[in-house]
Design an enzyme around this catalytic site. Structure first.
Site, mmCIF file in Angstrom:
data_model
loop_
_atom_site.group_PDB
_atom_site.id
_atom_site.type_symbol
_atom_site.label_atom_id
_atom_site.label_comp_id
_atom_site.label_asym_id
_atom_site.label_seq_id
_atom_site.Cartn_x
_atom_site.Cartn_y
_atom_site.Cartn_z
ATOM 1 N N GLY A 84 33.527 51.697 -33.372
ATOM 2 C CA GLY A 84 32.125 51.574 -32.961
ATOM 3 C C GLY A 84 31.228 52.543 -33.719
ATOM 4 C CB THR A 85 27.783 52.223 -34.926
ATOM 5 O OG1 THR A 85 27.076 51.822 -33.740
ATOM 6 C CG2 THR A 85 28.181 50.993 -35.731
#
Length: 281
Positions: free
Chosen positions: A81-82
């Site tokens: 995930g970012t």
């Protein structure tokens, strides 16, 4: 070619559910497999449960490192995930320094199958594993970015990341993440000395975000708190609150008191990179 996929979770492998976006096993694995050249030996390490990156931390960095080191002859792609990509990028970059490995991180702002950036980011990650240049990189928005100094500078745009140049890391004292109480603290105007002391009393060390090129408030109580913390053996490391440019101690008289407390100079390190430095050194 041997390829190790470590799928931790994140938006890239999510699907629509009645409760909103949620991870689905197999989505990323199938998308990667469909893009690989014929004959590629794909090994997959899939986290169970898959994680929103907000939940990723030291135990997960250790799992990634163990998995990478158990496949010494494989190229590596990590889907992630970012939101904490910058922390994981710094963690892997510093822990793997000098080990001559190439690791490509990949994520997206929209999931696979949503007409967004996921497919093109995966394509870039796969093309990037062909190079022999060692290091940890992020494949995102048509760019291959050094992962040691990542900054997520936009919460919605597909072009969400920048990379700030970092000093070449030496071999860290530790190669894995031990249990330590560390945090990033911002020295903001008016912060009470007693609040800062209370936070530092519970920590083994901290990254301090200070002003500009290296100034901080000339508050006698706050300076005493910092000095006491350093003398007690707590590791304190300063970085700039600015995204780029780093620190230059001595450039302004306003920083003299702060640097006199013994706080370490993080130079051009991002807050994330400085935090990882404290963990491994």
């Amino acid at each position: 070619m041997k390829l190790l996929l470590i799928h931790t979770g994140g938006t890239i492998g999510m699907v629509e559910t009645p409760e909103g976006l949620a991870p689905r096993k197999g989505l990323v694995e199938d998308a990667i497999a469909a893009r690989l050249p014929t004959g590629t030996d794909l090994r997959a390490e899939v986290f169970d449960p898959l994680l929103d990156s907000a939940d990723v931390g030291p135990i997960h960095w250790n799992r990634m490192l163990d998995t990478i080191r158990s496949h010494p002859d494989a190229a590596v792609i990590i889907t992630h995930g970012t939101d904490t990509m910058a922390f994981s990028g710094a963690a892997l970059s510093q822990a793997l320094a000098g080990e001559n490995r190439r690791v490509i991180l990949c994520g997206s702002m929209l999931p696979l199958g949503h007409g967004g950036d996921a497919e093109t980011n995966l394509d870039l990650a796969i093309s990037a594993i062909a190079s022999q240049e060692p290091g940890v990189f992020l494949a995102f928005a048509g760019k291959l970015l050094a992962a040691d100094g990542l900054v997520k500078h936009h919460s919605h745009d597909a072009d969400a990341f920048r990379s700030q140049p970092q000093a070449t890391p030496g071999a860290p004292k530790r190669r894995m993440f031990e249990e330590r109480k560390l945090a990033i603290l911002t020295l903001s105007p008016g912060i009470p000395a007693e609040a800062l002391r209370a936070m530092l009393d519970t920590l083994d060390g901290a990254v301090l975000r200070i002003f500009g090129a290296g100034t901080a408030m000339n508050d006698a109580e706050i300076l005493q708190v910092l000095s006491d913390a350093v003398k007690s053996g707590k590791a304190l490391r300063a970085v700039s609150q600015c995204e780029a440019g780093g620190l230059s101690p001595g450039a302004y008289a306003a920083g003299a008191g702060f640097w006199g407390t013994g706080v370490e100079n993080g130079g051009t390190q991002t807050p994330e990179a400085a935090l990882i430095h404290l963990w491994l050194n």
